[in-house]
Every structure is written in structure tokens, then in C-alpha cells.
Motif scaffolding. Sequence first.
Motif, PDB file in Angstrom:
ATOM      1  N   GLY A   6      33.745  47.149  39.760  1.00  0.00           N
ATOM      2  CA  GLY A   6      32.596  47.424  40.615  1.00  0.00           C
ATOM      3  C   GLY A   6      31.325  46.955  39.937  1.00  0.00           C
ATOM      4  O   GLY A   6      31.367  46.316  38.862  1.00  0.00           O
ATOM      5  N   THR A  83      37.928  42.855  42.942  1.00  0.00           N
ATOM      6  CA  THR A  83      36.543  43.251  42.714  1.00  0.00           C
ATOM      7  C   THR A  83      35.819  43.587  44.010  1.00  0.00           C
ATOM      8  O   THR A  83      36.111  43.011  45.064  1.00  0.00           O
ATOM      9  CB  THR A  83      35.763  42.153  41.934  1.00  0.00           C
ATOM     10  OG1 THR A  83      34.478  42.657  41.571  1.00  0.00           O
ATOM     11  CG2 THR A  83      35.603  40.870  42.745  1.00  0.00           C
ATOM     12  N   GLN A  84      34.872  44.529  43.874  1.00  0.00           N
ATOM     13  CA  GLN A  84      33.959  44.821  44.985  1.00  0.00           C
ATOM     14  C   GLN A  84      32.705  43.981  44.833  1.00  0.00           C
ATOM     15  O   GLN A  84      31.844  43.994  45.698  1.00  0.00           O
ATOM     16  CB  GLN A  84      33.556  46.293  44.956  1.00  0.00           C
ATOM     17  CG  GLN A  84      34.702  47.257  45.056  1.00  0.00           C
ATOM     18  CD  GLN A  84      34.209  48.691  45.083  1.00  0.00           C
ATOM     19  OE1 GLN A  84      33.997  49.271  46.142  1.00  0.00           O
ATOM     20  NE2 GLN A  84      33.998  49.260  43.925  1.00  0.00           N
ATOM     21  N   ASN A  85      32.578  43.304  43.698  1.00  0.00           N
ATOM     22  CA  ASN A  85      31.341  42.590  43.418  1.00  0.00           C
ATOM     23  C   ASN A  85      31.244  41.290  44.202  1.00  0.00           C
ATOM     24  O   ASN A  85      32.243  40.673  44.553  1.00  0.00           O
ATOM     25  CB  ASN A  85      31.218  42.304  41.915  1.00  0.00           C
ATOM     26  CG  ASN A  85      31.074  43.586  41.132  1.00  0.00           C
ATOM     27  OD1 ASN A  85      30.811  44.625  41.716  1.00  0.00           O
ATOM     28  ND2 ASN A  85      31.239  43.508  39.833  1.00  0.00           N
ATOM     29  N   GLU A 102      38.341  39.165  46.097  1.00  0.00           N
ATOM     30  CA  GLU A 102      36.990  39.661  46.409  1.00  0.00           C
ATOM     31  C   GLU A 102      37.009  40.453  47.713  1.00  0.00           C
ATOM     32  O   GLU A 102      37.121  39.863  48.794  1.00  0.00           O
ATOM     33  CB  GLU A 102      36.031  38.479  46.517  1.00  0.00           C
ATOM     34  CG  GLU A 102      35.791  37.801  45.185  1.00  0.00           C
ATOM     35  CD  GLU A 102      34.907  36.572  45.304  1.00  0.00           C
ATOM     36  OE1 GLU A 102      35.109  35.778  46.243  1.00  0.00           O
ATOM     37  OE2 GLU A 102      34.026  36.411  44.452  1.00  0.00           O
ATOM     38  N   LEU A 103      36.883  41.773  47.601  1.00  0.00           N
ATOM     39  CA  LEU A 103      36.983  42.599  48.809  1.00  0.00           C
ATOM     40  C   LEU A 103      35.716  42.550  49.653  1.00  0.00           C
ATOM     41  O   LEU A 103      35.773  42.753  50.866  1.00  0.00           O
ATOM     42  CB  LEU A 103      37.269  44.051  48.416  1.00  0.00           C
ATOM     43  CG  LEU A 103      38.632  44.292  47.781  1.00  0.00           C
ATOM     44  CD1 LEU A 103      38.761  45.746  47.354  1.00  0.00           C
ATOM     45  CD2 LEU A 103      39.763  43.902  48.720  1.00  0.00           C
ATOM     46  N   HIS A 104      34.583  42.302  49.015  1.00  0.00           N
ATOM     47  CA  HIS A 104      33.318  42.306  49.762  1.00  0.00           C
ATOM     48  C   HIS A 104      32.685  40.923  49.836  1.00  0.00           C
ATOM     49  O   HIS A 104      31.498  40.795  50.098  1.00  0.00           O
ATOM     50  CB  HIS A 104      32.341  43.309  49.142  1.00  0.00           C
ATOM     51  CG  HIS A 104      32.854  44.724  49.221  1.00  0.00           C
ATOM     52  ND1 HIS A 104      32.353  45.757  48.464  1.00  0.00           N
ATOM     53  CD2 HIS A 104      33.838  45.268  49.977  1.00  0.00           C
ATOM     54  CE1 HIS A 104      33.011  46.870  48.741  1.00  0.00           C
ATOM     55  NE2 HIS A 104      33.915  46.611  49.646  1.00  0.00           N
ATOM     56  N   THR A 148      29.178  37.191  52.072  1.00  0.00           N
ATOM     57  CA  THR A 148      29.405  38.597  51.717  1.00  0.00           C
ATOM     58  C   THR A 148      29.769  39.387  52.980  1.00  0.00           C
ATOM     59  O   THR A 148      29.495  38.937  54.089  1.00  0.00           O
ATOM     60  CB  THR A 148      28.130  39.210  51.112  1.00  0.00           C
ATOM     61  OG1 THR A 148      27.033  38.916  51.993  1.00  0.00           O
ATOM     62  CG2 THR A 148      27.842  38.610  49.755  1.00  0.00           C
ATOM     63  N   MET A 155      36.417  43.633  56.802  1.00  0.00           N
ATOM     64  CA  MET A 155      36.807  43.091  55.503  1.00  0.00           C
ATOM     65  C   MET A 155      37.959  42.097  55.741  1.00  0.00           C
ATOM     66  O   MET A 155      38.796  42.352  56.611  1.00  0.00           O
ATOM     67  CB  MET A 155      37.308  44.268  54.663  1.00  0.00           C
ATOM     68  CG  MET A 155      37.377  44.006  53.202  1.00  0.00           C
ATOM     69  SD  MET A 155      37.960  45.494  52.359  1.00  0.00           S
ATOM     70  CE  MET A 155      36.481  46.454  52.269  1.00  0.00           C
ATOM     71  N   SER A 178      32.913  51.418  38.759  1.00  0.00           N
ATOM     72  CA  SER A 178      32.744  51.710  40.194  1.00  0.00           C
ATOM     73  C   SER A 178      32.601  53.206  40.394  1.00  0.00           C
ATOM     74  O   SER A 178      33.318  53.993  39.778  1.00  0.00           O
ATOM     75  CB  SER A 178      33.936  51.211  40.998  1.00  0.00           C
ATOM     76  OG  SER A 178      33.784  51.593  42.360  1.00  0.00           O
ATOM     77  N   VAL A 182      33.141  53.748  48.010  1.00  0.00           N
ATOM     78  CA  VAL A 182      33.176  52.829  49.140  1.00  0.00           C
ATOM     79  C   VAL A 182      34.626  52.676  49.614  1.00  0.00           C
ATOM     80  O   VAL A 182      35.503  52.345  48.828  1.00  0.00           O
ATOM     81  CB  VAL A 182      32.612  51.446  48.737  1.00  0.00           C
ATOM     82  CG1 VAL A 182      32.618  50.496  49.919  1.00  0.00           C
ATOM     83  CG2 VAL A 182      31.205  51.574  48.185  1.00  0.00           C
ATOM     84  N   ALA A 185      38.176  50.358  49.777  1.00  0.00           N
ATOM     85  CA  ALA A 185      38.469  49.928  48.409  1.00  0.00           C
ATOM     86  C   ALA A 185      38.831  51.102  47.503  1.00  0.00           C
ATOM     87  O   ALA A 185      39.700  50.988  46.628  1.00  0.00           O
ATOM     88  CB  ALA A 185      37.267  49.183  47.850  1.00  0.00           C
TER      89      ALA A 185
END
Length: 232
Positions: A6, A83-85, A102-104, A148, A155, A178, A182, A185
Motif C-alpha cells: 500500500g 499493489t494498491q499503489n 495493480e489493483l487500482h 487509475t 476494478m 497499508s 479499502v 483489496a
Amino acid sequence: MVAFTGAGISTECGVPDFRSPGSPWMRNKPIPFEAFMASEEARAEAWRRKFAMDDEFADASPGRGHRALARLVCLGRMQAVVTQNIDGLHQASGLDPGRVIELHGNGTYATCLQCGLRHELGLIRHAFETRRSLPRCDDCGGIVKSATISFGQPMPASMLRQAQELAANCDLFLVIGSSLVVYPAATLPLLAKHGGARLAMINGEPTGYDAIADLVVRGDIGAALEPLLWVE
Ligand code: NAD
């Protein structure tokens, strides 16, 4: 091993996290996906904010945490980094992009929302700042947006599925930086535990998952991961 990172892994690189006091991410009320799609005014405001934020973090480069994880993957000890980044620093650290889930999304480029074609930010910014022109896809004319995931935007299902499979099938799930608030995730640590993995967390403050973790390292992420830079 699978890592789940995160915003905390990037703070030593000069990118502030989301929830710590004074966060620049909290300065403005977010523009939800629906509003972005509905009006040119919202899209212009989203691009104005995006370029202003990019300027603040233009000098960010991978930190000790990013480099340590890249090393573990390179040595074959870690399978992937979920990653959420959105800062692209895992890829910048030399980690094979195919090993970063990359989830976000990713804020270092843009995509067409209709056909998925990638667009580079430099060209978009030049047109926006010189002619106030909002980007449209050269191929299909669709609306182009930073790659993003905004509030209210679905997602990518394939990324979430890959992350869930990795979590459910690993031996050790390592959560780094993290607050785990959120969703969806934040369900990944539970999936990992249910799959029989051990759960380790590195974070500067408590999270709601500490009680089920096998190991909690409460401290600085860069300092905790730095020794792994020399692991053979
Ligand atoms: P968060 O801000 O909610 O939590 C970050 C956690 O990391 C906090 O608990 C904080 O105490 C801890 N932390 C920060 N620096 C640390 C350090 N050096 N050592 C140890 N702990 C440290 O972040 P989140 O859970 O990732 O959720 C934020 C959301 O906002 C994500 O969805 C992400 O997409 C987005 N975001 C991304 C970035 C980025 O790409 N770098 C930055 C801000 C926000």
C-alpha cells in the motif's frame, strides 16, 4: 511468498500516503467516475488536479522496500507483488511488470476507456495546457483517462482474480504499508489465511488485521526490508 503493498511503501520516496495527517490526496473531494464521464468540466478539473499532483512527486524514485521486493522476485523467492499503489515505483525498481498486479491502476500513463489504447501523459498535458484540449482516443474517439481506478469505477476483474489466486495459494502473504481499509483489496489477507498461508504485516501503526497475523512488524518499512537487499 506474495507481497501486498500500500501507500506506506512509497512514503520514503516522497509520495505521501492517503490517510496520514496533511495528505495532499485529501485536499479535494474526489471526482467520481460517473461525474468524470458525464461532463467536460469534471474531466478538465480531473486533469488539472492530476498534473498538479504529478509535479509534486515528479522526483520520486523506488525506495528500499521496492528494491528489496524486486530482489526477492528476481531470486525466485517471491512470486508476485500485488499493489494498491498507482505510482509505478515497483516497475521502476526493476521488478518484471508481469509480476506486478495493480489493483487500482497506474497513474504514469492514460488509457482510452472505450478501446483500452495506451496514451502518454506528456502529449495529453501539452495539449491540455496549451489549448485546454481534453484527450480523445486517436483510434476510436473514446474518452481518455489516467489509467487509475477512480471512486465508482469498476476494478479490472482480471487483476482482482489474479490477486485472489495468488493470495489463496501462497505460503506467506506479506502486507506492507497499508491501512487495509479499502475493499475489496483488504479481503486478500483473509483469503491468504484461509488458504493456509502465514500472514506477516509491516506497518507503522496498527491495522484491523493484526490479531490474525502470525507476525507484526511495527516500524519503518524501508528499515525493515533493507536487509533483504543483500539476501542471496
Ligand atoms: P493508507 O494511506 O490508507 O495506509 C498507509 C499505511 O502505511 C498507514 O497505516 C501508515 O501508517 C503506514 N506507513 C506510511 N509510511 C510508512 C513507513 N515509512 N513505514 C511504516 N508504515 C508506514 O494507504 P493504502 O492502504 O494503500 O490505501 C490508500 C489508497 O490510496 C490506495 O488505494 C492507493 O491506491 C491510493 N494511494 C496510492 C499512493 C501511491 O501510489 N503511492 C499514495 C496515496 C494513496
